[in-house]
Write a protein that holds these residues in place. Structure first.
Motif, PDB file in Angstrom:
ATOM      1  N   LYS A   1     158.883 -57.743  -2.167  1.00 19.89           N
ATOM      2  CA  LYS A   1     159.868 -57.187  -1.224  1.00 19.89           C
ATOM      3  C   LYS A   1     160.479 -55.907  -1.794  1.00 19.89           C
ATOM      4  N   LYS A   2     160.879 -55.975  -3.091  1.00 19.91           N
ATOM      5  CA  LYS A   2     161.513 -54.807  -3.728  1.00 19.91           C
ATOM      6  C   LYS A   2     160.526 -53.653  -3.857  1.00 19.91           C
ATOM      7  N   THR A   3     159.345 -53.952  -4.458  1.00 17.22           N
ATOM      8  CA  THR A   3     158.376 -52.867  -4.729  1.00 17.22           C
ATOM      9  C   THR A   3     157.845 -52.244  -3.436  1.00 17.22           C
ATOM     10  N   THR A   4     157.584 -53.094  -2.427  1.00 13.12           N
ATOM     11  CA  THR A   4     157.020 -52.583  -1.161  1.00 13.12           C
ATOM     12  C   THR A   4     157.997 -51.629  -0.488  1.00 13.12           C
ATOM     13  N   ILE A   5     159.246 -52.039  -0.369  1.00 12.79           N
ATOM     14  CA  ILE A   5     160.247 -51.186   0.316  1.00 12.79           C
ATOM     15  C   ILE A   5     160.378 -49.836  -0.396  1.00 12.79           C
ATOM     16  N   SER A   6     160.456 -49.873  -1.741  1.00 12.72           N
ATOM     17  CA  SER A   6     160.645 -48.614  -2.482  1.00 12.72           C
ATOM     18  C   SER A   6     159.406 -47.711  -2.366  1.00 12.72           C
ATOM     19  N   ARG A   7     158.214 -48.310  -2.491  1.00 12.07           N
ATOM     20  CA  ARG A   7     156.981 -47.506  -2.437  1.00 12.07           C
ATOM     21  C   ARG A   7     156.720 -46.941  -1.034  1.00 12.07           C
ATOM     22  N   VAL A   8     156.971 -47.754  -0.027  1.00 16.13           N
ATOM     23  CA  VAL A   8     156.754 -47.283   1.355  1.00 16.13           C
ATOM     24  C   VAL A   8     157.707 -46.141   1.680  1.00 16.13           C
ATOM     25  N   SER A   9     158.969 -46.254   1.228  1.00 15.01           N
ATOM     26  CA  SER A   9     159.932 -45.165   1.484  1.00 15.01           C
ATOM     27  C   SER A   9     159.498 -43.890   0.743  1.00 15.01           C
ATOM     28  N   GLU A  10     158.899 -44.054  -0.455  1.00 14.13           N
ATOM     29  CA  GLU A  10     158.383 -42.884  -1.195  1.00 14.13           C
ATOM     30  C   GLU A  10     157.259 -42.197  -0.410  1.00 14.13           C
ATOM     31  N   VAL A  11     156.321 -43.024   0.111  1.00 11.90           N
ATOM     32  CA  VAL A  11     155.202 -42.475   0.892  1.00 11.90           C
ATOM     33  C   VAL A  11     155.720 -41.757   2.140  1.00 11.90           C
ATOM     34  N   ARG A  12     156.729 -42.356   2.786  1.00 13.24           N
ATOM     35  CA  ARG A  12     157.310 -41.738   3.987  1.00 13.24           C
ATOM     36  C   ARG A  12     157.985 -40.410   3.651  1.00 13.24           C
ATOM     37  N   ASP A  13     158.643 -40.370   2.492  1.00  9.81           N
ATOM     38  CA  ASP A  13     159.295 -39.120   2.053  1.00  9.81           C
ATOM     39  C   ASP A  13     158.261 -38.016   1.833  1.00  9.81           C
ATOM     40  N   VAL A  14     157.137 -38.401   1.200  1.00  9.76           N
ATOM     41  CA  VAL A  14     156.080 -37.409   0.937  1.00  9.76           C
ATOM     42  C   VAL A  14     155.518 -36.875   2.256  1.00  9.76           C
ATOM     43  N   LEU A  15     155.260 -37.815   3.198  1.00  8.60           N
ATOM     44  CA  LEU A  15     154.749 -37.404   4.508  1.00  8.60           C
ATOM     45  C   LEU A  15     155.736 -36.493   5.230  1.00  8.60           C
ATOM     46  N   GLY A  16     157.015 -36.879   5.184  1.00  9.59           N
ATOM     47  CA  GLY A  16     158.058 -36.074   5.838  1.00  9.59           C
ATOM     48  C   GLY A  16     158.139 -34.680   5.243  1.00  9.59           C
ATOM     49  N   PHE A  17     158.061 -34.621   3.917  1.00  3.74           N
ATOM     50  CA  PHE A  17     158.128 -33.325   3.214  1.00  3.74           C
ATOM     51  C   PHE A  17     156.932 -32.449   3.616  1.00  3.74           C
ATOM     52  N   ASN A  18     155.734 -33.061   3.643  1.00  5.23           N
ATOM     53  CA  ASN A  18     154.520 -32.324   4.025  1.00  5.23           C
ATOM     54  C   ASN A  18     154.591 -31.807   5.459  1.00  5.23           C
ATOM     55  N   MET A  19     155.097 -32.653   6.361  1.00  8.62           N
ATOM     56  CA  MET A  19     155.226 -32.247   7.768  1.00  8.62           C
ATOM     57  C   MET A  19     156.193 -31.072   7.902  1.00  8.62           C
ATOM     58  N   ALA A  20     157.327 -31.198   7.193  1.00  9.10           N
ATOM     59  CA  ALA A  20     158.328 -30.122   7.248  1.00  9.10           C
ATOM     60  C   ALA A  20     157.744 -28.827   6.692  1.00  9.10           C
ATOM     61  N   GLY A  21     156.968 -28.964   5.598  1.00  7.74           N
ATOM     62  CA  GLY A  21     156.344 -27.780   4.987  1.00  7.74           C
ATOM     63  C   GLY A  21     155.359 -27.106   5.933  1.00  7.74           C
ATOM     64  N   LEU A  22     154.538 -27.918   6.612  1.00  8.61           N
ATOM     65  CA  LEU A  22     153.563 -27.369   7.559  1.00  8.61           C
ATOM     66  C   LEU A  22     154.249 -26.692   8.744  1.00  8.61           C
ATOM     67  N   GLN A  23     155.316 -27.320   9.246  1.00  2.35           N
ATOM     68  CA  GLN A  23     156.058 -26.709  10.360  1.00  2.35           C
ATOM     69  C   GLN A  23     156.709 -25.401   9.954  1.00  2.35           C
ATOM     70  N   PHE A  24     157.220 -25.361   8.718  1.00  3.04           N
ATOM     71  CA  PHE A  24     157.834 -24.138   8.204  1.00  3.04           C
ATOM     72  C   PHE A  24     156.787 -23.012   8.114  1.00  3.04           C
ATOM     73  N   LEU A  25     155.600 -23.352   7.564  1.00  5.86           N
ATOM     74  CA  LEU A  25     154.509 -22.367   7.468  1.00  5.86           C
ATOM     75  C   LEU A  25     154.094 -21.864   8.847  1.00  5.86           C
ATOM     76  N   LYS A  26     154.025 -22.789   9.814  1.00  6.18           N
ATOM     77  CA  LYS A  26     153.648 -22.416  11.177  1.00  6.18           C
ATOM     78  C   LYS A  26     154.660 -21.421  11.750  1.00  6.18           C
ATOM     79  N   ARG A  27     155.951 -21.737  11.553  1.00  4.90           N
ATOM     80  CA  ARG A  27     157.010 -20.838  12.069  1.00  4.90           C
ATOM     81  C   ARG A  27     156.939 -19.473  11.414  1.00  4.90           C
ATOM     82  N   GLU A  28     156.662 -19.463  10.100  1.00 10.83           N
ATOM     83  CA  GLU A  28     156.547 -18.197   9.359  1.00 10.83           C
ATOM     84  C   GLU A  28     155.417 -17.337   9.925  1.00 10.83           C
TER      85      GLU A  28
END
Length: 939
Positions: free
Chosen positions: A877-904
């Motif tokens: 329960k502990k490891t899954t929640i922490s790891r899944v939130s990490e993966v979601r953060d990475v995905l969110g960061f990548n999406m934001a980066g791609l959108q920023f590049l697109k806008r640029e």
């Protein structure tokens, strides 16, 4: 121990003579950057992609052994989803021609396939009455939807809403909410099967085709768009209706919103009907991708094309009509009729034209070209593809046929096959034509028109061929010119059989007029030419009491075997035509027979499904073999041996040993009745023709065939088939209602589960060995070398736990859930501990979480009641929640980066990124077309 006889294996070499099978639909595919030029068609178990401009086959998407039953190209044009008769779905990459994804979920043939507008999901309907939604990106099944009681005929995704519409032969159209996975509405306005449907006018209308000449049109209102602000949130939710709630409305009924909570999502009301000209049922109903044109056809040869007006066009037409009404009202000095002006349904959906094809239509596809032309491809019943263009700018649009693919096959079933004496040419003849094929290239080198052909032979020298017809004629063709040289009225009934005499001076024919006629080749002077030409001279006749079905010479030309309609085979002396032997024992007429090279044996095949082997010296029956599950249609000995082949109506070709009376090999490939086969004079090739319109070539390999191994392989195949037919495992806690798991138990899922079990067994053994080794080291007080398992060494000296992960990752995504379902619970605790270890390391978090949640779902009771697993679950329960939130953060960061590049990039170029790319692509296309036109002009 006696010597074992060695046989050589025959393998499938090619499939030819087939343009397209009429079992599934035809579809335009985007290939080499072009739309509207290439079409994908089913061809037995394969899919052929044809270039309609050149009439050439450009790509073959190879299937396994089951027939193609459904096709659907993806929205991006890069993939093609193919459904098969056994319920499997394979997704092919059109660039490489390889199958990338396989889905197994249906128990019967796939009858409908549809992608959503993004191409991320695929929905399939089947003969097993179930609908399955698949995740194409994750390569796995999402869920199964149950509710229909008969074959699914069409499935449609809605673009804007997460809804699905399905129709079936049970007369119902069902609406499914994919968020809650339940049917919230059922339309029952049809009195017969619903064969097709389409969404029009930006999904505000539904049109359905049934067993009559009416196309019913329904107005769709998406009620959820309008919400009461004072209404509580709980009432607004889509799932507020009970999962099993369904609405039944008659054709003309419209029900009030307050009375029926299921009408909170969509409301359907019938607005009228469009009348078709065809009186029979709708076979296919479809639209082009832009939604501007609608077409349908019945069981005849006419395609009816309608145009659907857009919102702007409807508005313009209304204004025009209003103007006329105002003018009329002014003249009659009446008040302005504002409310009375409405467009009729026939004005909104207008008939454009009817396209008359050359034969019955089985399927079609439409595409609107950039030039404003409507391209229509028709798949016909008689092995033909036709392409029509409709010029929409014309005053009265007329469809013009621009291409027709026919050369690759016959229009009807091939009834006779023959090899030339040099093993190079193959003759095939059907009801309308004789074709000569080159065996090595499989190209058709001659096509000659003929009457309904039943038997044929190459004249010695291979320059002429003789064909026996159903009307009793013998037709002599010259291959060099492809012309008919002579026609003789040989018999009063059909010429059922023809056999060349061993001395090659003549031949014998047997017909339905109870006669066996003997013919000799002769050279006659032609009036128009100085040179002599070949002809046929009738020399003798043998009158019998019954219709003659088959005739064969013995190799020494002393005996003639004649098969009669009274189920017997009579053997005569050739010189005196005196009776020698009667072979009786078959219960139904003998349809085929052959005499072996040394004249000692005769084998007869009958409609009673048996093959009997007789001695030609005394006419004694050596053995009766139950050969096929239906009539034996053709029989021929392999040259210079006592082996022979039989072809049956059960779609199989079998090889037998006439000395040992053993079945050697079954050649499976045809999907319907096999009418005839031919062996090459050297025995290296077999060619066969079937009711599925295909010709198949089989080649003798150098690979020895051992009968015991063949039987073992047959038993394994039978076991694998029986596994697939077994009852599906029940998931604990799953409601057996409208929804279910998408996958099904197959031999692949069982093998995957076994591999996981073996990996866990190896992990347990290695851990026990390590424990023992550590104890020995402690006792000895020094380090003792630890023996590494050879399997782990092969994987690069990895740890046992890493090996389990490797095996787990190799399970196909589409088979994961079903593999875990057949995995015994005794392996689950170890798997959960390993999952905890892997997730902590952060490897393959998504895959492991998916497997973990599924295991928890199916073994919930046993896991929660097991005290040993409490700490494991807490850690997970502990490891899954922490790891899944990490993966979601990475995905969110990548999406934001791609959108920023697109806008640029957009800000830099002052033009949208994707629009610019499309413009460049169009420019390239225009330049290429211009270049092609210039080249053509020069040529």
């Amino acid at each position: 121990m006696g010597l074992t006889r060695q046989y050589l294996r025959y393998e499938p070499a090619a499939l030819f003579g087939l343009v397209a099978s009429a079992r599934a639909g035809v579809a335009f595919v985007a290939l080499r950057g072009e739309r509207g030029r290439y079409v994908a068609v089913p061809a037995c178990e394969h899919v052929f992609v044809w270039d309609t401009r050149k009439g050439e086959k450009v790509l073959i998407l190879k299937g396994l052994k089951h027939q193609v039953s459904c096709l659907c190209p993806s929205p991006d044009g890069l993939h093609l989803a193919v459904g098969y008769e056994d319920g499997a779905i394979r997704v092919f990459n059109l660039l490489s021609g390889e199958s990338t994804i396989t889905f197994n979920g249906h128990k019967a043939a796939v009858t409908a396939l549809q992608y959503d507008h993004l191409g991320g999901r695929l929905v399939s309907g089947s003969k097993d009455t179930e609908v399955i939604v698949w995740d194409v990106i994750n390569e796995s099944g999402l869920y199964r939807l149950r509710g229909h009681k008969d074959v699914i005929t069409q499935v449609l995704f809605l673009k804007e809403k997460n809804l699905l519409v399905t129709c079936s032969k049970d007369t119902l159209v069902k609406w499914w909410d994919l968020d809650t996975q339940h049917c919230f509405k059922t339309l029952v306005g049809h009195r017969a099967e619903v064969w097709g449907m389409a969404l029009l006018s930006e999904e505000k209308r539904l049109i359905t085709g049934s067993a009559d000449s009416e196309l019913r049109v329904w107005d769709l209102t998406y009620i959820q768009e309008v919400k009461d602000p004072d209404e509580p949130e709980s009432k607004k939710s889509k799932g507020s209706s009970s999962p099993g709630a369904e609405e039944n409305t008659e054709e003309d009924e419209t029900l009030e919103l307050d009375e029926h909570p299921e009408e909170r999502i969509v409301k359907c009301s019938k607005v009228g009907s469009i009348m078709r000209e065809g009186r029979d049922r709708v076979v296919t109903l479809g639209m082009d991708r832009m939604g501007k044109f609608l077409a349908c056809h019945g069981t005849d040869a006419v395609l009816e094309v309608f145009s659907v007006l857009s919102e702007e066009e409807i508005q313009k037409k209304l204004e025009k009509k209003m103007k006329k009404a105002r003018k009329k009202a002014k003249q009659n000095s009446e008040e302005e009729p504002e409310k009375s002006v409405e467009l009729s349904l026939q004005e909104e959906i207008q008939r454009v034209t009817n396209v008359k094809a050359s034969s019955k239509i089985k399927s079609f596809d439409l595409i609107l070209s950039p030039k404003g032309e409507l391209k229509m491809v028709l798949l016909l019943q008689n092995n033909v593809i036709e392409l029509y263009n409709l010029d929409l700018s014309a005053q009265v649009p007329q469809a013009v046929r621009v291409s027709r693919i026919t050369i690759g096959g016959h229009r009807s079933d091939v009834r006779t096959l023959t090899f030339s004496s040099d093993n190079i040419a193959i003759l095939s003849a059907a009801a309308e034509s004789v074709k000569i094929w080159n065996r090595s290239t499989l190209q058709c080198i001659r096509t000659m028109e003929c009457e309904y052909a039943l038997c044929s032979l190459f004249v010695p020298g291979d320059r002429q061929v003789i064909v026996g017809t159903k009307t009793g004629k013998l037709q002599l063709y010259d291959l060099a010119s492809g012309s008919l040289m002579e026609t003789l009225d040989a018999h009063d009934g059909a010429v059922w059989s023809i056999a060349l005499s061993p001395d090659q001076h003549g031949f014998v024919t047997g017909g339905a007029d109870k006669c066996v006629k003997f013919w000799e080749f002769e050279l006659v002077k032609d009036e128009s030419s100085v040179q002599k030409r070949l002809s046929m001279k009738h020399v003798r006749v043998l009158q019998l009491d019954e219709d003659v079905l088959c005739v064969r010479y013995s190799p020494n030309q002393k005996l003639l075997a004649v098969s009669l309609l009274d189920c017997t085979v009579k053997v005569f002396y050739v010189d005196t035509l005196k009776f020698f032997l009667s072979l009786y024992g078959h219960k139904l007429p003998v349809l085929c027979m052959d005499i072996c090279y040394d004249g000692t044996l005769i084998a007869t095949g009958s409609a009673d499904r048996n093959v009997k082997i007789w001695g030609l010296d005394f006419g004694d029956c050596h053995r009766s073999l139950f050969a096929h599950d239906d009539s034996v249609m053709y029989l021929q000995f392999v040259p210079k041996s006592h082996l022979f082949f039989t072809a049956g109506k059960d779609s199989k070709i079998k090889q037998w040993d006439a000395d040992k009376f053993e079945h050697i090999q079954t050649l499976e490939g045809h999907h319907q009745e096999v009418w005839c086969l031919a062996l090459s004079p050297n025995g290296d090739y077999v060619v066969s023709a079937s009711h599925d319109k295909s010709l198949r070539l089989w080649e003798r390999t150098r690979e020895p065939l051992i009968l015991e191994e063949e039987r073992e392989m047959q038993r394994e195949a039978e076991y694998e088939e029986s596994v697939a037919k077994e009852e599906q495992p029940v998931v604990a806690g799953e409601r057996q209602g409208e929804t279910g798991l998408a996958g099904k138990k197959t031999i692949e899922t069982i093998k995957a589960a076994e591999r996981i079990m073996e990996a866990i067994e190896l992990y347990r053994e290695e851990m026990a060995k390590l424990k023992e080794h550590n104890a020995i080291c402690k006792a000895a007080g020094k380090e003792v070398p630890f023996p590494v398992n050879p399997i782990l060494r092969a994987y690069g000296n990895i740890t046992p736990s890493a090996y389990v992960l490797e095996v787990f990752k190799k399970v196909k995504s589409s088979e994961l859930e079903e593999s875990l379902l057949v995995l015994p619970f005794s392996y689950v605790p170890d798997l959960l501990r390993l999952f905890n270890e892997y997730i902590q390391l952060g490897s393959d978090v998504e895959l492991l979480c998916r497997a973990l949640l599924f295991l928890l779902k199916i073994h919930f009771g046993q896991i929660t009641s097991n005290q040993m697993l409490v700490t494991v679950i807490e850690n997970l329960k502990k490891t899954t929640i922490s790891r899944v939130s990490e993966v979601r953060d990475v995905l969110g960061f990548n999406m934001a980066g791609l959108q920023f590049l697109k806008r640029e990039i957009e800000a830099k170029d002052e033009v949208t990124f994707f629009a610019d790319a499309t413009e460049r692509f169009e420019e390239k296309k225009r330049k290429r077309k211009k270049k092609e036109k210039m080249v053509l002009a020069v040529l």
